[in-house]
Design an enzyme around this catalytic site. Structure first.
Site, PDB file in Angstrom:
ATOM      1  N   TYR A 273      10.622 -35.415   5.341  1.00  9.41           N
ATOM      2  CA  TYR A 273      10.794 -34.485   5.049  1.00  9.41           C
ATOM      3  C   TYR A 273      10.743 -34.097   4.036  1.00  9.41           C
ATOM      4  CZ  TYR A 273      12.583 -29.988   6.608  1.00  9.41           C
ATOM      5  OH  TYR A 273      12.952 -28.651   6.030  1.00  9.41           O
TER       6      TYR A 273
ATOM      7  N   GLU B  89      -8.932  -0.389   5.938  1.00  8.68           N
ATOM      8  CA  GLU B  89      -8.907  -0.491   4.706  1.00  8.68           C
ATOM      9  C   GLU B  89      -7.537  -1.272   5.411  1.00  8.68           C
ATOM     10  OE1 GLU B  89     -10.603   3.717   2.771  1.00  8.68           O
ATOM     11  OE2 GLU B  89      -7.500   3.604   3.220  1.00  8.68           O
TER      12      GLU B  89
ATOM     13  N   ASN C 230      -8.592  10.021   7.166  1.00  9.07           N
ATOM     14  CA  ASN C 230      -9.129   8.749   6.783  1.00  9.07           C
ATOM     15  C   ASN C 230      -9.343   7.356   7.926  1.00  9.07           C
ATOM     16  OD1 ASN C 230      -8.873  10.613   4.573  1.00  9.07           O
ATOM     17  ND2 ASN C 230      -6.843  10.664   4.365  1.00  9.07           N
TER      18      ASN C 230
ATOM     19  N   GLN D 106      10.207 -24.934   4.601  1.00 10.81           N
ATOM     20  CA  GLN D 106      10.938 -24.731   4.865  1.00 10.81           C
ATOM     21  C   GLN D 106       9.994 -23.476   4.915  1.00 10.81           C
ATOM     22  OE1 GLN D 106      14.726 -23.414   3.983  1.00 10.81           O
ATOM     23  NE2 GLN D 106      14.376 -21.753   4.701  1.00 10.81           N
TER      24      GLN D 106
ATOM     25  N   SER E 203      -4.461  13.248   5.152  1.00 10.78           N
ATOM     26  CA  SER E 203      -3.971  13.925   4.358  1.00 10.78           C
ATOM     27  C   SER E 203      -2.850  14.949   4.269  1.00 10.78           C
ATOM     28  CB  SER E 203      -5.076  14.509   3.181  1.00 10.78           C
ATOM     29  OG  SER E 203      -4.702  14.586   1.929  1.00 10.78           O
TER      30      SER E 203
ATOM     31  N   LYS F 129       6.813 -21.470   7.131  1.00  8.97           N
ATOM     32  CA  LYS F 129       7.265 -20.631   8.278  1.00  8.97           C
ATOM     33  C   LYS F 129       7.080 -19.272   7.911  1.00  8.97           C
ATOM     34  CE  LYS F 129      11.417 -21.690  10.534  1.00  8.97           C
ATOM     35  NZ  LYS F 129      13.393 -21.900  10.228  1.00  8.97           N
TER      36      LYS F 129
ATOM     37  N   LYS G  92      -9.246  15.982   6.525  1.00 11.66           N
ATOM     38  CA  LYS G  92      -9.557  14.382   5.848  1.00 11.66           C
ATOM     39  C   LYS G  92      -8.844  14.249   7.413  1.00 11.66           C
ATOM     40  CE  LYS G  92     -11.042  12.338   3.055  1.00 11.66           C
ATOM     41  NZ  LYS G  92      -9.306  11.702   1.951  1.00 11.66           N
TER      42      LYS G  92
ATOM     43  N   THR H 296     -29.688  -5.398   4.024  1.00  7.73           N
ATOM     44  CA  THR H 296     -29.038  -6.567   2.499  1.00  7.73           C
ATOM     45  C   THR H 296     -29.436  -5.971   0.976  1.00  7.73           C
ATOM     46  OG1 THR H 296     -31.450  -6.883   1.863  1.00  7.73           O
ATOM     47  CG2 THR H 296     -31.309  -8.159   3.304  1.00  7.73           C
ATOM     48  N   HIS H 297     -28.286  -6.799   0.703  1.00  7.95           N
ATOM     49  CA  HIS H 297     -27.820  -5.757  -0.522  1.00  7.95           C
ATOM     50  C   HIS H 297     -26.693  -4.492  -0.483  1.00  7.95           C
ATOM     51  CE1 HIS H 297     -29.725  -9.314  -2.487  1.00  7.95           C
ATOM     52  NE2 HIS H 297     -30.256  -8.938  -1.998  1.00  7.95           N
TER      53      HIS H 297
END
Length: 457
Positions: free
Chosen positions: A325, A298, A293, A330, A285, A333, A291, A162-163
């Site tokens: 209408y 993300e 990633n 429009q 990278s 959509k 790396k 928690t936290h």
């Protein structure tokens, strides 16, 4: 300064700047609606051919000719050969143009008792229905992948937080199945969105009906909707609200996915190493050779924020509209199309992640070196021996070092109550996921059968 266009479109002459502004992205977005627009037209023409009215608007032979032409247009759309020109403005006029090119005056009759208002409304609802059924299947697939992960590692202890700070002993089984249950509950919102969407607006025309005895129940049945809207004015006003409801439900799914993605990012860090992400789902990278990633995770966090924004945008577009209408609609959509695309893609990515994730039990157990994580469990042990809880609380808090060396496996094995680390009913959750997927498949099978009958020669 632009001059008015000389070329008459299907709906009259329009200044080219106005035409470009009002068509927006419809010529591109509407390509996704070509097939469902043909299906809506097939149902409408079939209804007109069966309407008890003299003179007959469509003979059976004419209906069959239109259906045959619509089948050809659907084939063109599936092959990527269907186009929407600037003069067409949208998919509805593009389909009517193709029908007129092939059938002459007969093609000009298909718009009888219909407006582009109810055409686009039914197109969107047909498209959403197909997409939601597919999305439901993908949500169930991710839930099942998480439950398989939970089953394989249900007894691996994992620090619960928690936290973001160590809190109490948990397990990989609890963590993974918790997200599975969260997604299945999000499914209730998607089901509500499906029910709100599963109404047929066709025949409402511009929102005020028509002076001919059309059979709106028949068109609804032909398109396998649950029922038609009763009030045609409401059928027109429901445009936009449908998209907003859908986006709000998808936003809740994306919020769940974002939290799952964030956990995977954190717990795969070298400082945690509870999990190892599959390398083929990570990116490298341009300068650092070592790396790998978590870019896709993300991006899911970012796309969840965008989805919340799209849901808000759809609601705000509706906020000040008068009844009937309005062209503002429009712009809902693109919002709903992108929202559906992102939600489905995110579900698929996280399913691949869950299926290939490596759990590191040693790293999970090593995280219990900090004795404070056992504090609550020890306090409740003292309570079970007769000590008042507040006294036990202070006793444990003042002697945390005495907890060093407690066995996390033994601690999580004691939580046998419903939903505890040793009380997880993964079978029941799997049954929910299976039923959810089967319901979506059954709905789509019914729709596909109705469409096949509608287009049959």
């Amino acid at each position: 300064m632009s001059q008015p266009a000389d070329t008459a479109t299907t709906v009259g002459k329009i200044n080219p700047d106005v035409l470009a502004f009002t068509e927006g992205k419809d010529p591109v977005l509407d390509l996704a609606l070509a097939e469902v627009d043909c299906l809506g037209t097939a149902a409408h023409v079939t209804m007109l051919a069966r309407m008890d009215y003299t003179p007959t608007l469509f003979t059976e032979a004419q209906r069959r000719a239109v259906i045959a032409a619509l089948r050809d247009i659907i084939a063109e759309a599936r092959a990527g050969r269907f186009t929407i020109t600037a003069a067409d403005q949208d998919v509805h006029l593009a389909v009517e143009r193709r029908l007129t090119e092939r059938l002459g005056d007969l093609g000009k009759k298909v718009h009888t008792c219909r407006s582009r208002n109810d055409q686009v409304a039914v197109d969107i609802r047909l498209h959403v229905r197909n997409e939601l059924n597919a999305l439901d299947g993908e949500l169930a697939a991710l839930a099942r992948a998480l439950l398989a992960l939970a089953e394989a590692h249900r007894d691996v202890p994992m620090v619960g937080r928690t936290h973001l700070q160590p809190a109490m002993p948990s397990s990989v089984g609890m963590w993974a199945s918790g997200y599975a249950e969260m997604l299945l509950d999000d499914g209730y919102l998607l089901e509500a969105a499906y029910k709100a969407n599963d109404l047929c607006p066709l025949g409402s025309a511009a929102g005020y009906g028509v002076p001919l005895p059309i059979d709106r129940q028949l068109t609804s049945d032909l398109l396998a909707f649950a029922r038609p809207f009763h009030n045609v004015f409401y059928a027109s006003c429901a445009r936009g609200k449908d998209e907003a409801i859908l986006l709000s439900a998808c936003a809740q799914v994306m919020l769940s996915l974002s939290r799952l993605a964030e956990d995977l990012i954190l717990f795969s860090m070298p400082e945690f190493r509870y999990f190892t992400l599959p390398r083929d789902l990570c990116t490298g990278s341009s300068i650092m050779p070592q790396k790998y990633n978590p870019d896709v995770l993300e991006l899911i966090r970012a796309k969840a924020a965008l989805l919340v924004g799209q849901a808000t945008s759809a609601n705000v577009i509706l906020k000040a509209l008068p009844g009937g209408y309005n062209r503002d609609l429009q712009d809902t959509k693109e919002l709903y199309m992108e929202g559906l695309r992102v939600t489905r893609a995110s579900l698929r990515i996280l399913r691949l992640m869950a299926e290939s994730l490596t759990v590191n039990p040693d790293a999970c157990r090593a995280a219990f070196a900090e004795p404070g994580v056992f504090a609550t469990d020890r306090a409740l042990e003292l309570v079970a021996q007769g000590m008042p809880f507040r006294d036990a609380y202070h006793q444990v808090r003042d002697h945390l070092e005495e907890l060093r060396g407690m066995d996390p496996d033994a601690v999580i094995a004691k939580k046998t109550h419903l939903g505890g680390t040793a009380g997880l009913d993964l079978g029941a959750l799997r049954a929910r996921a299976d039923a959810y997927a089967e319901a979506a498949k059954s709905r789509q099978d019914k729709i596909d059968a109705a469409f096949a009958a509608l287009l049959a020669d």
